[in-house]
Design a protein around this motif. Structure first.
Motif, PDB file in Angstrom:
ATOM      1  N   ILE A 113       0.835  -1.203   0.000  1.00 61.61           N
ATOM      2  CA  ILE A 113       0.000   0.000   0.000  1.00 61.61           C
ATOM      3  C   ILE A 113       0.871   1.255   0.000  1.00 61.61           C
ATOM      4  O   ILE A 113       0.589   2.229  -0.704  1.00 61.61           O
ATOM      5  CB  ILE A 113      -0.955  -0.025   1.209  1.00 61.61           C
ATOM      6  N   LEU A 114       1.940   1.249   0.802  1.00 61.69           N
ATOM      7  CA  LEU A 114       2.838   2.409   0.842  1.00 61.69           C
ATOM      8  C   LEU A 114       3.595   2.572  -0.474  1.00 61.69           C
ATOM      9  O   LEU A 114       3.806   3.703  -0.937  1.00 61.69           O
ATOM     10  CB  LEU A 114       3.813   2.297   2.012  1.00 61.69           C
ATOM     11  N   GLU A 115       4.004   1.477  -1.075  1.00 61.46           N
ATOM     12  CA  GLU A 115       4.698   1.541  -2.364  1.00 61.46           C
ATOM     13  C   GLU A 115       3.775   2.125  -3.442  1.00 61.46           C
ATOM     14  O   GLU A 115       4.185   2.989  -4.230  1.00 61.46           O
ATOM     15  CB  GLU A 115       5.201   0.150  -2.771  1.00 61.46           C
ATOM     16  N   LEU A 116       2.537   1.674  -3.464  1.00 62.38           N
ATOM     17  CA  LEU A 116       1.576   2.214  -4.435  1.00 62.38           C
ATOM     18  C   LEU A 116       1.330   3.706  -4.191  1.00 62.38           C
ATOM     19  O   LEU A 116       1.247   4.493  -5.134  1.00 62.38           O
ATOM     20  CB  LEU A 116       0.258   1.438  -4.354  1.00 62.38           C
ATOM     21  N   ARG A 117       1.243   4.076  -2.932  1.00 60.12           N
ATOM     22  CA  ARG A 117       1.028   5.499  -2.594  1.00 60.12           C
ATOM     23  C   ARG A 117       2.242   6.333  -3.002  1.00 60.12           C
ATOM     24  O   ARG A 117       2.104   7.435  -3.535  1.00 60.12           O
ATOM     25  CB  ARG A 117       0.743   5.646  -1.099  1.00 60.12           C
ATOM     26  N   LYS A 118       3.440   5.801  -2.764  1.00 60.06           N
ATOM     27  CA  LYS A 118       4.681   6.499  -3.132  1.00 60.06           C
ATOM     28  C   LYS A 118       4.700   6.823  -4.621  1.00 60.06           C
ATOM     29  O   LYS A 118       5.137   7.894  -5.029  1.00 60.06           O
ATOM     30  CB  LYS A 118       5.891   5.630  -2.765  1.00 60.06           C
ATOM     31  N   HIS A 119       4.193   5.912  -5.432  1.00 58.33           N
ATOM     32  CA  HIS A 119       4.192   6.100  -6.886  1.00 58.33           C
ATOM     33  C   HIS A 119       2.952   6.850  -7.392  1.00 58.33           C
ATOM     34  O   HIS A 119       2.765   6.986  -8.600  1.00 58.33           O
ATOM     35  CB  HIS A 119       4.299   4.751  -7.593  1.00 58.33           C
ATOM     36  N   GLY A 120       2.109   7.302  -6.462  1.00 58.01           N
ATOM     37  CA  GLY A 120       0.923   8.051  -6.863  1.00 58.01           C
ATOM     38  C   GLY A 120      -0.174   7.188  -7.451  1.00 58.01           C
ATOM     39  O   GLY A 120      -1.060   7.703  -8.135  1.00 58.01           O
ATOM     40  N   LEU A 121      -0.134   5.887  -7.200  1.00 59.83           N
ATOM     41  CA  LEU A 121      -1.148   4.995  -7.749  1.00 59.83           C
ATOM     42  C   LEU A 121      -2.413   4.937  -6.900  1.00 59.83           C
ATOM     43  O   LEU A 121      -3.400   4.325  -7.297  1.00 59.83           O
ATOM     44  CB  LEU A 121      -0.559   3.599  -7.962  1.00 59.83           C
ATOM     45  N   GLN A 140      10.972   3.414  12.625  1.00 62.48           N
ATOM     46  CA  GLN A 140      12.394   3.772  12.660  1.00 62.48           C
ATOM     47  C   GLN A 140      13.032   3.483  11.301  1.00 62.48           C
ATOM     48  O   GLN A 140      13.799   4.302  10.777  1.00 62.48           O
ATOM     49  CB  GLN A 140      13.114   2.995  13.761  1.00 62.48           C
ATOM     50  N   GLN A 141      12.722   2.346  10.709  1.00 60.58           N
ATOM     51  CA  GLN A 141      13.276   2.003   9.396  1.00 60.58           C
ATOM     52  C   GLN A 141      12.788   2.979   8.323  1.00 60.58           C
ATOM     53  O   GLN A 141      13.577   3.418   7.473  1.00 60.58           O
ATOM     54  CB  GLN A 141      12.903   0.569   9.010  1.00 60.58           C
ATOM     55  N   LEU A 142      11.519   3.313   8.357  1.00 55.58           N
ATOM     56  CA  LEU A 142      10.978   4.264   7.384  1.00 55.58           C
ATOM     57  C   LEU A 142      11.643   5.635   7.519  1.00 55.58           C
ATOM     58  O   LEU A 142      11.966   6.274   6.513  1.00 55.58           O
ATOM     59  CB  LEU A 142       9.459   4.386   7.535  1.00 55.58           C
ATOM     60  N   ARG A 143      11.861   6.088   8.762  1.00 57.39           N
ATOM     61  CA  ARG A 143      12.553   7.374   8.966  1.00 57.39           C
ATOM     62  C   ARG A 143      13.986   7.309   8.433  1.00 57.39           C
ATOM     63  O   ARG A 143      14.487   8.280   7.860  1.00 57.39           O
ATOM     64  CB  ARG A 143      12.533   7.758  10.449  1.00 57.39           C
ATOM     65  N   ARG A 144      14.644   6.191   8.616  1.00 56.95           N
ATOM     66  CA  ARG A 144      16.005   6.047   8.085  1.00 56.95           C
ATOM     67  C   ARG A 144      15.983   6.082   6.558  1.00 56.95           C
ATOM     68  O   ARG A 144      16.846   6.713   5.930  1.00 56.95           O
ATOM     69  CB  ARG A 144      16.639   4.745   8.585  1.00 56.95           C
ATOM     70  N   MET A 145      15.020   5.394   5.953  1.00 61.64           N
ATOM     71  CA  MET A 145      14.888   5.423   4.491  1.00 61.64           C
ATOM     72  C   MET A 145      14.719   6.860   4.002  1.00 61.64           C
ATOM     73  O   MET A 145      15.329   7.252   3.007  1.00 61.64           O
ATOM     74  CB  MET A 145      13.695   4.577   4.046  1.00 61.64           C
ATOM     75  N   GLU A 146      13.894   7.625   4.701  1.00 61.06           N
ATOM     76  CA  GLU A 146      13.673   9.019   4.321  1.00 61.06           C
ATOM     77  C   GLU A 146      14.959   9.824   4.493  1.00 61.06           C
ATOM     78  O   GLU A 146      15.380  10.547   3.583  1.00 61.06           O
ATOM     79  CB  GLU A 146      12.559   9.624   5.160  1.00 61.06           C
ATOM     80  N   ALA A 147      15.623   9.697   5.636  1.00 64.52           N
ATOM     81  CA  ALA A 147      16.827  10.480   5.935  1.00 64.52           C
ATOM     82  C   ALA A 147      17.968  10.179   4.981  1.00 64.52           C
ATOM     83  O   ALA A 147      18.751  11.071   4.646  1.00 64.52           O
ATOM     84  CB  ALA A 147      17.272  10.216   7.382  1.00 64.52           C
ATOM     85  N   GLU A 148      18.055   8.939   4.526  1.00 66.07           N
ATOM     86  CA  GLU A 148      19.164   8.550   3.663  1.00 66.07           C
ATOM     87  C   GLU A 148      18.817   8.594   2.174  1.00 66.07           C
ATOM     88  O   GLU A 148      19.589   8.112   1.344  1.00 66.07           O
ATOM     89  CB  GLU A 148      19.680   7.173   4.087  1.00 66.07           C
ATOM     90  N   GLY A 149      17.655   9.169   1.850  1.00 67.89           N
ATOM     91  CA  GLY A 149      17.326   9.409   0.452  1.00 67.89           C
ATOM     92  C   GLY A 149      16.654   8.264  -0.287  1.00 67.89           C
ATOM     93  O   GLY A 149      16.564   8.294  -1.514  1.00 67.89           O
ATOM     94  N   VAL A 153       9.506  10.856  -1.657  1.00 68.70           N
ATOM     95  CA  VAL A 153       8.496  11.770  -1.125  1.00 68.70           C
ATOM     96  C   VAL A 153       8.634  11.793   0.394  1.00 68.70           C
ATOM     97  O   VAL A 153       9.128  10.837   0.991  1.00 68.70           O
ATOM     98  CB  VAL A 153       7.062  11.332  -1.523  1.00 68.70           C
ATOM     99  N   PRO A 154       8.208  12.881   1.031  1.00 71.26           N
ATOM    100  CA  PRO A 154       8.299  12.946   2.492  1.00 71.26           C
ATOM    101  C   PRO A 154       7.484  11.827   3.155  1.00 71.26           C
ATOM    102  O   PRO A 154       6.365  11.512   2.714  1.00 71.26           O
ATOM    103  CB  PRO A 154       7.712  14.313   2.838  1.00 71.26           C
ATOM    104  N   LEU A 155       8.050  11.265   4.193  1.00 79.02           N
ATOM    105  CA  LEU A 155       7.398  10.156   4.892  1.00 79.02           C
ATOM    106  C   LEU A 155       6.012  10.530   5.389  1.00 79.02           C
ATOM    107  O   LEU A 155       5.074   9.726   5.296  1.00 79.02           O
ATOM    108  CB  LEU A 155       8.281   9.690   6.063  1.00 79.02           C
ATOM    109  N   ASP A 156       5.852  11.751   5.875  1.00 77.67           N
ATOM    110  CA  ASP A 156       4.547  12.126   6.418  1.00 77.67           C
ATOM    111  C   ASP A 156       3.465  12.249   5.348  1.00 77.67           C
ATOM    112  O   ASP A 156       2.285  12.347   5.673  1.00 77.67           O
ATOM    113  CB  ASP A 156       4.628  13.376   7.287  1.00 77.67           C
ATOM    114  N   THR A 157       3.830  12.237   4.071  1.00 79.28           N
ATOM    115  CA  THR A 157       2.815  12.185   3.018  1.00 79.28           C
ATOM    116  C   THR A 157       2.426  10.745   2.702  1.00 79.28           C
ATOM    117  O   THR A 157       1.401  10.517   2.065  1.00 79.28           O
ATOM    118  CB  THR A 157       3.283  12.872   1.720  1.00 79.28           C
TER     119      THR A 157
END
Length: 182
Positions: A113-121, A140-149, A153-157
């Motif tokens: 679901i998050l992957e589909l949302r990330k791609h705007g699907l 914690q893992q998701l925040r690390r993914m965001e911090a390291e690029g 898209v921003p995690l909070d979206t």
């Protein structure tokens, strides 16, 4: 609002059943529809009981090999041929997604679901209910993914994290694009 809830079909400790029950009751009292995996076992049964007993509508999306565990008496029961079709139907039938404690199936569902949302699907809001810190490691893992690029898209979206059922549902009901109960 049609609210998809991903969660375990396992029988679990009260620290997980209590919030699942509370969420189901809030869904029902709010006049919402519970869209869930259709099982009449474990946390799936608990959330469905709560929603049903407080006036919520139940739409179960089961899968052929789990049909024997499906809840009888749901307002609607759809049986998918496989897990991929089930996930697609759950998303298609919902306005928002809430994720409670669960195992590998729930983890698979939330990451897709998050992957589909990330791609705007899809643009449906996704909320992790972090009962008893259950999703601390994932967040914690998701925040690390965001911090390291690793997230474009921003995690909070992508996802909102709530600690209590009332906070999770209130977040969804506050959204300007949330369908209003008629």
């Amino acid at each position: 609002m049609n609210i998809c809830v991903f969660l375990s079909a396992a029988d679990l400790d009260e620290r997980y059943t209590r919030p699942a029950r509370a969420l189901g009751e809030l869904i029902g009292r709010g006049g919402h529809t519970l869209v869930w995996g259709g099982s009449d076992t474990g946390l799936m049964k608990v959330v469905a009981d709560g929603a049903h007993e407080t006036g919520g509508r139940l739409v179960g999306i089961s899968v052929e090999f789990l049909r024997g565990f499906a809840r009888t008496g749901a307002d609607e029961l759809v049986v998918a041929t496989d897990l991929a079709e089930r996930k697609a139907l759950l998303l298609a039938r919902s306005d928002a997604v809430l994720v409670l404690a669960g195992g590998l199936g729930t983890l698979d569902e939330v990451t897709e679901i998050l992957e589909l949302r990330k791609h705007g699907l899809h643009d449906k809001p996704v909320v992790l209910l972090n009962t008893a810190g259950f999703y601390d490691g994932l967040t914690q893992q998701l925040r690390r993914m965001e911090a390291e690029g690793f997230l474009p898209v921003p995690l909070d979206t992508l996802v909102h994290v709530a600690d209590e059922p009332a906070d999770a549902l209130a977040y969804l009901e506050r959204l300007p694009t949330a369908p209003q109960v008629r």
